[in-house]
Design a protein around this motif. Structure first.
Motif, PDB file in Angstrom:
ATOM      1  N   GLY A  91       0.819  -1.209   0.000  1.00  0.00           N
ATOM      2  CA  GLY A  91       0.000   0.000   0.000  1.00  0.00           C
ATOM      3  C   GLY A  91       0.846   1.250   0.000  1.00  0.00           C
ATOM      4  N   GLY A  92       0.348   2.305   0.660  1.00  0.00           N
ATOM      5  CA  GLY A  92      -0.704   2.329   1.655  1.00  0.00           C
ATOM      6  C   GLY A  92      -0.615   1.223   2.700  1.00  0.00           C
ATOM      7  N   GLU A  93      -1.779   0.855   3.168  1.00  0.00           N
ATOM      8  CA  GLU A  93      -1.921  -0.205   4.156  1.00  0.00           C
ATOM      9  C   GLU A  93      -3.008  -1.164   3.690  1.00  0.00           C
ATOM     10  N   PRO A  94      -2.614  -2.328   3.145  1.00  0.00           N
ATOM     11  CA  PRO A  94      -3.604  -3.255   2.585  1.00  0.00           C
ATOM     12  C   PRO A  94      -4.599  -3.799   3.590  1.00  0.00           C
ATOM     13  N   LEU A  95      -4.224  -3.847   4.861  1.00  0.00           N
ATOM     14  CA  LEU A  95      -5.117  -4.449   5.852  1.00  0.00           C
ATOM     15  C   LEU A  95      -6.276  -3.550   6.263  1.00  0.00           C
ATOM     16  N   ILE A  96      -6.375  -2.346   5.697  1.00  0.00           N
ATOM     17  CA  ILE A  96      -7.598  -1.573   5.930  1.00  0.00           C
ATOM     18  C   ILE A  96      -8.773  -2.260   5.234  1.00  0.00           C
ATOM     19  N   LEU A 118      -3.259  -3.020  12.565  1.00  0.00           N
ATOM     20  CA  LEU A 118      -4.676  -3.291  12.348  1.00  0.00           C
ATOM     21  C   LEU A 118      -5.016  -4.747  12.639  1.00  0.00           C
ATOM     22  N   HIS A 119      -6.107  -4.945  13.340  1.00  0.00           N
ATOM     23  CA  HIS A 119      -6.545  -6.287  13.726  1.00  0.00           C
ATOM     24  C   HIS A 119      -6.904  -7.129  12.507  1.00  0.00           C
ATOM     25  N   VAL A 120      -6.499  -8.393  12.551  1.00  0.00           N
ATOM     26  CA  VAL A 120      -6.839  -9.374  11.522  1.00  0.00           C
ATOM     27  C   VAL A 120      -7.644 -10.493  12.183  1.00  0.00           C
ATOM     28  N   ASP A 121      -8.802 -10.807  11.615  1.00  0.00           N
ATOM     29  CA  ASP A 121      -9.664 -11.838  12.188  1.00  0.00           C
ATOM     30  C   ASP A 121      -9.309 -13.192  11.573  1.00  0.00           C
ATOM     31  N   PHE A 122      -8.392 -13.886  12.213  1.00  0.00           N
ATOM     32  CA  PHE A 122      -7.923 -15.175  11.702  1.00  0.00           C
ATOM     33  C   PHE A 122      -8.982 -16.269  11.828  1.00  0.00           C
ATOM     34  N   LEU A 123      -9.910 -16.128  12.766  1.00  0.00           N
ATOM     35  CA  LEU A 123     -10.966 -17.127  12.932  1.00  0.00           C
ATOM     36  C   LEU A 123     -12.031 -16.977  11.847  1.00  0.00           C
ATOM     37  N   GLU A 124     -12.464 -15.750  11.607  1.00  0.00           N
ATOM     38  CA  GLU A 124     -13.489 -15.493  10.602  1.00  0.00           C
ATOM     39  C   GLU A 124     -12.960 -15.724   9.189  1.00  0.00           C
ATOM     40  N   TYR A 125     -11.683 -15.383   8.974  1.00  0.00           N
ATOM     41  CA  TYR A 125     -11.081 -15.496   7.633  1.00  0.00           C
ATOM     42  C   TYR A 125      -9.781 -16.301   7.721  1.00  0.00           C
ATOM     43  N   PRO A 126      -9.873 -17.617   7.763  1.00  0.00           N
ATOM     44  CA  PRO A 126      -8.682 -18.462   7.959  1.00  0.00           C
ATOM     45  C   PRO A 126      -7.645 -18.354   6.849  1.00  0.00           C
ATOM     46  N   VAL A 127      -7.988 -17.767   5.706  1.00  0.00           N
ATOM     47  CA  VAL A 127      -7.004 -17.616   4.638  1.00  0.00           C
ATOM     48  C   VAL A 127      -5.821 -16.776   5.102  1.00  0.00           C
ATOM     49  N   PHE A 128      -6.040 -15.879   6.076  1.00  0.00           N
ATOM     50  CA  PHE A 128      -4.932 -15.076   6.588  1.00  0.00           C
ATOM     51  C   PHE A 128      -3.858 -15.945   7.249  1.00  0.00           C
ATOM     52  N   LYS A 129      -4.256 -17.120   7.737  1.00  0.00           N
ATOM     53  CA  LYS A 129      -3.292 -18.016   8.359  1.00  0.00           C
ATOM     54  C   LYS A 129      -2.311 -18.596   7.344  1.00  0.00           C
ATOM     55  N   GLU A 130      -2.656 -18.489   6.071  1.00  0.00           N
ATOM     56  CA  GLU A 130      -1.806 -19.015   5.002  1.00  0.00           C
ATOM     57  C   GLU A 130      -0.889 -17.937   4.421  1.00  0.00           C
TER      58      GLU A 130
END
Length: 252
Positions: free
Chosen positions: A95-100, A129-141
């Protein structure tokens, strides 16, 4: 809805995977301005804009011509398919900041499509910025390059260093590493203490330090003092190859 500022196929210029062929997607918008970095963009009318070295992806007011609105995942996947790339090439989201956009449906669809296709995905993020690893497990990859901002960014401590966010990302992501941006004038007795106060939230995470600069000249001026600092403290030095090769040119 997300905003895409640019996309380009190049090599990774920074951090752990420096030199790796990568397709970059630069997203528009950030939760910080980092005016303390002092990187300048001079507009056609002579106006000088102050911020980071990717200010065109932060300041929509003055650089809206770069920003493209994406509302459907097919719009960005068609960009990906337009490149003639080696199989499973690295994808870097910056980015910027992609996690927005971490909770935007079209963004999550894009991440899932990249993962299913076998791409290694790296986020270049300020780690605030908070990442919801439970709601979106793709972030774990995904891999997270944590460019946590230091005091020299001009941002307040409470905004740039969020311990619980860093703990969450480093505990859940596939891989993480710290990547600090440092100018020669900021190398002082307090710098190691400041870095230590950040990495304590993820003590087993690798540390990379890279020279501050929005141009090849600035990067080169900050390189040698930073190399000496890294040698003294045992940190990894990260060059900024894209600056050395292409200077201020965008999209390479």
């Amino acid at each position: 809805m997300i905003y895409l500022v640019e996309h380009f196929y190049s090599i990774q210029g920074e951090g752990k995977y420096i030199g790796t062929p990568s397709l970059f997607f630069r997203f528009g918008g950030c939760n910080m301005k980092c005016e303390g970095f002092g990187c300048e963009e001079v507009l056609e009318d002579g106006t000088t804009i102050l911020g980071c070295d990717t200010i065109h992806a932060v300041n929509k007011q003055h650089f809206s011509n770069y920003w493209t609105q994406i509302t459907k995942v097919d719009e960005i996947l068609s960009i990906l398919s337009s490149y003639k790339l080696p199989p499973h090439v690295d994808i870097v989201l910056t980015g910027g900041e992609p996690l927005i956009y971490a909770n935007e449906p079209v963004f999550i669809e894009f991440l899932n499509a990249l993962h299913v296709a076998g791409h290694r995905i790296t986020f270049e993020t300020n780690g605030s910025l908070h990442v919801d690893f439970l709601e979106y497990p793709v972030f774990k990859e995904c891999i997270f390059a944590l460019s946590v901002k230091l005091y020299n960014s001009g941002e307040p401590l409470s905004k740039r260093v969020r311990g619980e966010v860093l703990k969450s990302i480093t505990s859940n992501a596939k891989e993480t590493f710290f990547k600090f941006t440092i100018g020669a004038s900021y190398i002082n007795i307090d710098l190691e203490d400041e870095i230590s106060s950040i990495v304590k939230y993820a003590p087993k995470t690798q540390i990379f330090c890279m020279p501050l600069g929005g141009s090849k000249k600035e990067v080169e001026a900050n390189t040698e003092p930073l190399v000496e600092f890294c040698k003294l403290k045992g940190y990894n030095f990260s060059d900024r190859l894209h600056m050395r090769i292409w200077d201020k040119e965008k999209g390479v």
